[in-house]
Design a protein around this motif. Sequence first.
Motif, PDB file in Angstrom:
ATOM      1  N   ALA A 145    -121.245  93.105  66.725  1.00 52.07           N
ATOM      2  CA  ALA A 145    -121.191  91.873  67.526  1.00 52.07           C
ATOM      3  C   ALA A 145    -120.698  92.143  68.949  1.00 52.07           C
ATOM      4  CB  ALA A 145    -120.292  90.849  66.855  1.00 52.07           C
ATOM      5  N   ARG A 146    -120.706  93.400  69.368  1.00 48.81           N
ATOM      6  CA  ARG A 146    -120.179  93.736  70.694  1.00 48.81           C
ATOM      7  C   ARG A 146    -121.046  93.132  71.787  1.00 48.81           C
ATOM      8  NH1 ARG A 146    -119.466  99.796  73.283  1.00 48.81           N
ATOM      9  NH2 ARG A 146    -118.510  99.139  75.230  1.00 48.81           N
ATOM     10  N   ILE A 147    -120.426  92.335  72.626  1.00 45.82           N
ATOM     11  CA  ILE A 147    -121.109  91.684  73.752  1.00 45.82           C
ATOM     12  C   ILE A 147    -120.357  92.041  75.032  1.00 45.82           C
ATOM     13  CG2 ILE A 147    -121.799  89.505  74.799  1.00 45.82           C
ATOM     14  CD1 ILE A 147    -122.011  88.339  71.993  1.00 45.82           C
ATOM     15  N   VAL A 148    -121.101  92.506  76.013  1.00 48.38           N
ATOM     16  CA  VAL A 148    -120.530  92.842  77.325  1.00 48.38           C
ATOM     17  C   VAL A 148    -120.826  91.686  78.275  1.00 48.38           C
ATOM     18  CG1 VAL A 148    -120.581  94.428  79.269  1.00 48.38           C
ATOM     19  CG2 VAL A 148    -120.775  95.303  76.914  1.00 48.38           C
ATOM     20  N   VAL A 149    -119.759  91.148  78.903  1.00 45.19           N
ATOM     21  CA  VAL A 149    -119.913  90.043  79.858  1.00 45.19           C
ATOM     22  C   VAL A 149    -119.416  90.533  81.223  1.00 45.19           C
ATOM     23  CG1 VAL A 149    -119.304  87.681  80.398  1.00 45.19           C
ATOM     24  CG2 VAL A 149    -119.531  88.386  78.002  1.00 45.19           C
ATOM     25  N   GLN A 150    -120.247  90.368  82.223  1.00 44.56           N
ATOM     26  CA  GLN A 150    -119.858  90.784  83.580  1.00 44.56           C
ATOM     27  C   GLN A 150    -120.653  89.989  84.597  1.00 44.56           C
ATOM     28  OE1 GLN A 150    -121.268  94.920  83.163  1.00 44.56           O
ATOM     29  NE2 GLN A 150    -122.725  94.468  84.799  1.00 44.56           N
ATOM     30  N   ARG A 151    -120.121  90.074  85.880  1.00 44.21           N
ATOM     31  CA  ARG A 151    -120.877  89.455  86.974  1.00 44.21           C
ATOM     32  C   ARG A 151    -121.807  90.511  87.558  1.00 44.21           C
ATOM     33  NH1 ARG A 151    -119.290  84.512  88.468  1.00 44.21           N
ATOM     34  NH2 ARG A 151    -117.206  83.799  87.823  1.00 44.21           N
ATOM     35  N   LEU A 152    -123.011  90.071  87.816  1.00 42.18           N
ATOM     36  CA  LEU A 152    -123.968  91.002  88.410  1.00 42.18           C
ATOM     37  C   LEU A 152    -123.517  91.405  89.809  1.00 42.18           C
ATOM     38  CD1 LEU A 152    -127.414  89.491  87.323  1.00 42.18           C
ATOM     39  CD2 LEU A 152    -126.152  91.386  86.308  1.00 42.18           C
ATOM     40  N   GLY A 153    -123.603  92.686  90.098  1.00 43.36           N
ATOM     41  CA  GLY A 153    -123.229  93.201  91.411  1.00 43.36           C
ATOM     42  C   GLY A 153    -121.766  93.542  91.522  1.00 43.36           C
ATOM     43  N   ALA A 154    -120.932  93.143  90.531  1.00 46.31           N
ATOM     44  CA  ALA A 154    -119.508  93.475  90.585  1.00 46.31           C
ATOM     45  C   ALA A 154    -119.336  94.945  90.225  1.00 46.31           C
ATOM     46  CB  ALA A 154    -118.741  92.580  89.614  1.00 46.31           C
ATOM     47  N   PRO A 155    -118.300  95.612  90.798  1.00 47.15           N
ATOM     48  CA  PRO A 155    -118.088  97.028  90.482  1.00 47.15           C
ATOM     49  C   PRO A 155    -117.632  97.206  89.028  1.00 47.15           C
ATOM     50  CG  PRO A 155    -116.293  96.189  91.826  1.00 47.15           C
ATOM     51  CD  PRO A 155    -117.311  95.098  91.779  1.00 47.15           C
ATOM     52  N   GLY A 156    -117.955  98.388  88.433  1.00 43.21           N
ATOM     53  CA  GLY A 156    -117.591  98.667  87.043  1.00 43.21           C
ATOM     54  C   GLY A 156    -118.565  97.996  86.088  1.00 43.21           C
ATOM     55  N   GLY A 157    -118.364  98.180  84.815  1.00 42.68           N
ATOM     56  CA  GLY A 157    -119.243  97.573  83.821  1.00 42.68           C
ATOM     57  C   GLY A 157    -120.571  98.298  83.714  1.00 42.68           C
ATOM     58  N   LEU A 158    -121.536  97.621  83.169  1.00 41.25           N
ATOM     59  CA  LEU A 158    -122.875  98.197  82.996  1.00 41.25           C
ATOM     60  C   LEU A 158    -123.613  98.225  84.324  1.00 41.25           C
ATOM     61  CD1 LEU A 158    -124.084  96.487  79.688  1.00 41.25           C
ATOM     62  CD2 LEU A 158    -123.346  98.856  79.975  1.00 41.25           C
ATOM     63  N   PRO A 197    -121.163  79.441  90.149  1.00 41.71           N
ATOM     64  CA  PRO A 197    -120.785  79.283  91.562  1.00 41.71           C
ATOM     65  C   PRO A 197    -120.328  80.578  92.192  1.00 41.71           C
ATOM     66  CG  PRO A 197    -119.934  77.472  90.257  1.00 41.71           C
ATOM     67  CD  PRO A 197    -120.531  78.427  89.290  1.00 41.71           C
ATOM     68  N   GLY A 198    -119.771  81.489  91.386  1.00 37.96           N
ATOM     69  CA  GLY A 198    -119.328  82.744  91.967  1.00 37.96           C
ATOM     70  C   GLY A 198    -120.388  83.823  91.950  1.00 37.96           C
ATOM     71  N   GLY A 199    -121.606  83.494  91.519  1.00 36.63           N
ATOM     72  CA  GLY A 199    -122.689  84.484  91.427  1.00 36.63           C
ATOM     73  C   GLY A 199    -123.474  84.298  90.143  1.00 36.63           C
ATOM     74  N   LYS A 200    -123.787  85.439  89.517  1.00 32.65           N
ATOM     75  CA  LYS A 200    -124.529  85.399  88.245  1.00 32.65           C
ATOM     76  C   LYS A 200    -123.697  86.060  87.151  1.00 32.65           C
ATOM     77  CE  LYS A 200    -129.109  85.749  90.440  1.00 32.65           C
ATOM     78  NZ  LYS A 200    -130.327  86.590  90.523  1.00 32.65           N
ATOM     79  N   ILE A 201    -123.682  85.407  86.023  1.00 26.26           N
ATOM     80  CA  ILE A 201    -122.975  85.931  84.851  1.00 26.26           C
ATOM     81  C   ILE A 201    -124.005  86.541  83.901  1.00 26.26           C
ATOM     82  CG2 ILE A 201    -121.527  85.365  82.877  1.00 26.26           C
ATOM     83  CD1 ILE A 201    -120.415  83.048  84.512  1.00 26.26           C
ATOM     84  N   ALA A 202    -123.729  87.758  83.413  1.00 25.68           N
ATOM     85  CA  ALA A 202    -124.634  88.439  82.471  1.00 25.68           C
ATOM     86  C   ALA A 202    -123.888  88.702  81.171  1.00 25.68           C
ATOM     87  CB  ALA A 202    -125.140  89.755  83.065  1.00 25.68           C
ATOM     88  N   ALA A 203    -124.483  88.289  80.076  1.00 30.44           N
ATOM     89  CA  ALA A 203    -123.976  88.596  78.723  1.00 30.44           C
ATOM     90  C   ALA A 203    -124.994  89.536  78.078  1.00 30.44           C
ATOM     91  CB  ALA A 203    -123.809  87.330  77.903  1.00 30.44           C
ATOM     92  N   ALA A 204    -124.551  90.760  77.752  1.00 30.58           N
ATOM     93  CA  ALA A 204    -125.475  91.798  77.273  1.00 30.58           C
ATOM     94  C   ALA A 204    -125.049  92.322  75.900  1.00 30.58           C
ATOM     95  CB  ALA A 204    -125.536  92.944  78.285  1.00 30.58           C
ATOM     96  N   GLN A 205    -126.044  92.764  75.130  1.00 29.53           N
ATOM     97  CA  GLN A 205    -125.801  93.321  73.801  1.00 29.53           C
ATOM     98  C   GLN A 205    -126.835  94.417  73.552  1.00 29.53           C
ATOM     99  OE1 GLN A 205    -126.239  90.610  70.483  1.00 29.53           O
ATOM    100  NE2 GLN A 205    -124.565  91.606  69.371  1.00 29.53           N
ATOM    101  N   ARG A 206    -126.415  95.521  72.943  1.00 29.51           N
ATOM    102  CA  ARG A 206    -127.341  96.617  72.697  1.00 29.51           C
ATOM    103  C   ARG A 206    -128.438  96.196  71.716  1.00 29.51           C
ATOM    104  NH1 ARG A 206    -123.639 101.651  71.106  1.00 29.51           N
ATOM    105  NH2 ARG A 206    -125.580 102.138  69.987  1.00 29.51           N
ATOM    106  N   THR A 207    -129.681  96.578  72.011  1.00 32.47           N
ATOM    107  CA  THR A 207    -130.814  96.170  71.159  1.00 32.47           C
ATOM    108  C   THR A 207    -130.792  96.864  69.793  1.00 32.47           C
ATOM    109  OG1 THR A 207    -132.180  97.869  72.208  1.00 32.47           O
ATOM    110  CG2 THR A 207    -132.285  95.643  73.130  1.00 32.47           C
ATOM    111  N   ASP A 208    -130.296  98.132  69.714  1.00 41.26           N
ATOM    112  CA  ASP A 208    -130.268  98.796  68.417  1.00 41.26           C
ATOM    113  C   ASP A 208    -129.283  98.119  67.474  1.00 41.26           C
ATOM    114  OD1 ASP A 208    -128.108  99.543  69.931  1.00 41.26           O
ATOM    115  OD2 ASP A 208    -128.049 101.603  69.182  1.00 41.26           O
TER     116      ASP A 208
END
Length: 461
Positions: A83-96, A124-135
Amino acid sequence: MKPVQALRHWAGQSLLRRLWLSTTLMVALVGVCTGAVSYALGYVEANRLQDAQLRQVAALVHAGGQMPDATLLARAAEVDQDARIVVQRLGAPGGLPLPADLAPGMHVVRAAGQEWRVFVRRDPGGKIAAAQRTDLRSDAAADSAQRTLYPLLALIPLLALLATVVLRRALRPVLRLAAQVDARSELRLEPLPVAEVPRELGPFVASINGLLERVRMLRERERRFLADAAHELRTPIAALTLQAENLDHVELPREARDRLRGMLGGLARTRAVVEQLLSLARAQSGPAGQARPVEPLGVMRHVLEDLLPLARQRGIDIGIEHDEQAPKAAPILADPTQLYTLLRNAVDNALRYAPAGGRVDLSCFTETGPDGVAWTHVVIDDDGPGIPEELLPQAFEAFNRLHRDGEQGGSGLGLAIMSSIAANLGGEVHLSNRPRGGLRVRYSQRAAAAPRMPTSGHGRP
């Protein structure tokens, strides 16, 4: 034999097997198809739920107004990797390393050497991305879809077992009818009952009844022809015998008298064959009279009285073995005339094939079998040549002389008459060679009344 051919051969031996195999194959085929559809639908539905989970996570982050703590996400990943989900803002440093220009919506992106399912939402602060590995998503979806197969896999053998029970119950009237036909003798040619037969088998049973009727009519014509022919032959044979006997009082040369005696012997044998043909025709027509309790020992005494002159003529010691202290043999339900004919033929055969100066023993006793049923047995033993073991199965065929040594005056009809009468009376005739030489003829029939104890010994009177 190939497995498919062996299975086809096994199924072809039984209608029940054929129906069961067809039903099982259809159930298995439908189960496999249903399982494949269920697996595909479950897989798609699991992916949809995971997409919805990504949307919900992005919505929660948007509503909270701040990104979740990285340490908290790491602990969550340690708890459940699937159930691992990575949440980050697009363009922010670090993360995927996700592209910053991803449009809102669902995407499949390759990042950090893995494929990710990414949901992008405007904030409002940009774009939020919630990602999960397809495998991980695929493994979770496959596991969820496989669980939908377990009930179907358990249902297929259960349906095959239920199909066996249902088919057996459906074919029970047919099996019952088959058992009734199997238990019939060759003389019972009445139509088969059709009341409990399924409608689909009605024409088949009707065809069998028609065949039985044609066979009955054919046997009746044969019996009438045999009886009429034998009856018509009696008068001319009697006339020829009378004329030949009259010539015996005339002065004749020695050669002519020898030929006359040979002719008289031939006429006597012909008359005996005609009488046996009439007996066979009467026996094959079925029971002549109403069955009533008859004591076989009394019938045996009558037979002994009638054939005693023949036994004395050949110097044969004949008698009835009986232990006076043993209980009397139980009576049987029979037509006395037919029982007399059966026993007379048996004793007559024994006298014909026993050697001059030999011995013929008669006995009658009742014993109770392992199933608790009492049977009365009449046994005729002689010390003649017996019958070769390989010829015993065909001994009851009409006009079969069996190439026995000894007396050759028989016609080959005696045993056939006995077999037909035994079928009429509901008994059995069994032939066997005695260990000390000679033939044993045993007639067995259910006792009308069981004795107190089975006969255990015999003594010649």
